[in-house]
Design a protein around this motif. Sequence first.
Motif, short mmCIF file in Angstrom:
data_model
loop_
_atom_site.label_atom_id
_atom_site.label_comp_id
_atom_site.label_asym_id
_atom_site.label_seq_id
_atom_site.Cartn_x
_atom_site.Cartn_y
_atom_site.Cartn_z
N GLN A 68 60.70 25.31 27.57
CA GLN A 68 60.23 26.63 28.01
C GLN A 68 58.71 26.63 28.16
O GLN A 68 58.18 27.20 29.11
CB GLN A 68 60.68 27.71 27.03
CG GLN A 68 62.16 27.96 27.05
CD GLN A 68 62.62 28.85 25.90
OE1 GLN A 68 61.91 29.04 24.92
NE2 GLN A 68 63.83 29.39 26.03
N GLN A 69 58.02 26.00 27.22
CA GLN A 69 56.56 25.92 27.32
C GLN A 69 56.16 25.14 28.56
O GLN A 69 55.20 25.51 29.25
CB GLN A 69 55.99 25.27 26.06
CG GLN A 69 56.10 26.16 24.84
CD GLN A 69 55.74 25.46 23.54
OE1 GLN A 69 55.54 24.25 23.51
NE2 GLN A 69 55.66 26.21 22.47
N SER A 70 56.88 24.08 28.85
CA SER A 70 56.59 23.29 30.06
C SER A 70 56.85 24.11 31.32
O SER A 70 56.06 24.07 32.27
CB SER A 70 57.44 22.02 30.10
OG SER A 70 57.07 21.15 29.06
N LEU A 71 57.94 24.86 31.33
CA LEU A 71 58.26 25.69 32.48
C LEU A 71 57.19 26.76 32.68
O LEU A 71 56.73 26.99 33.80
CB LEU A 71 59.64 26.34 32.30
CG LEU A 71 60.14 27.23 33.43
CD1 LEU A 71 60.22 26.46 34.75
CD2 LEU A 71 61.51 27.81 33.07
N ALA A 72 56.76 27.40 31.60
CA ALA A 72 55.71 28.41 31.68
C ALA A 72 54.42 27.80 32.23
O ALA A 72 53.74 28.40 33.08
CB ALA A 72 55.47 29.04 30.31
N LYS A 73 54.09 26.61 31.78
CA LYS A 73 52.89 25.91 32.24
C LYS A 73 52.99 25.61 33.74
O LYS A 73 52.02 25.79 34.48
CB LYS A 73 52.70 24.62 31.44
CG LYS A 73 51.47 23.85 31.80
CD LYS A 73 51.33 22.62 30.91
CE LYS A 73 50.09 21.83 31.25
NZ LYS A 73 49.95 20.65 30.37
N MET A 74 54.16 25.14 34.17
CA MET A 74 54.34 24.84 35.59
C MET A 74 54.26 26.09 36.45
O MET A 74 53.68 26.06 37.55
CB MET A 74 55.67 24.12 35.81
CG MET A 74 55.67 22.70 35.30
SD MET A 74 57.17 21.77 35.70
CE MET A 74 58.42 22.68 34.82
N ILE A 75 54.81 27.19 35.97
CA ILE A 75 54.75 28.45 36.73
C ILE A 75 53.30 28.91 36.84
O ILE A 75 52.85 29.32 37.92
CB ILE A 75 55.66 29.52 36.10
CG1 ILE A 75 57.12 29.13 36.28
CG2 ILE A 75 55.39 30.89 36.73
CD1 ILE A 75 58.08 29.95 35.45
N ALA A 76 52.55 28.86 35.73
CA ALA A 76 51.14 29.24 35.76
C ALA A 76 50.37 28.37 36.76
O ALA A 76 49.54 28.86 37.53
CB ALA A 76 50.54 29.15 34.36
N LYS A 77 50.66 27.08 36.76
CA LYS A 77 50.01 26.15 37.68
C LYS A 77 50.38 26.49 39.13
O LYS A 77 49.53 26.47 40.01
CB LYS A 77 50.42 24.72 37.34
CG LYS A 77 49.68 23.66 38.11
CD LYS A 77 50.25 22.28 37.80
CE LYS A 77 49.46 21.60 36.73
NZ LYS A 77 49.89 20.20 36.53
#
Length: 85
Positions: A68-77
């Motif tokens: 989930q943290q990785s997904l959130a990071k990718m969405i922010a990017k």
Amino acid sequence: MEIDTTWHDWKKTLGRAVNTAEFLGMSDENINKAAYRVGDFLAANFDPGNREQRLLKELWDVGSEEEQQSLAKMIAKMVDKDTGH
């Protein structure tokens, strides 16, 4: 509650939030932590308003906290890239 917005508008809104955080001097790490908290809140409290948001919610629901943290990071990017930064 449902978030009734188009995918484009949703990304634009998130992009403005990321740009504001950057303007205020937030580090990428803090932006990613905030994105994770927002994602967790949205997944728990809102029904997706379009198929793209539904896909993100389904990915969120099956992911571990790390994923989930990785997904959130990718969405922010992604939304930051869409705004030209």
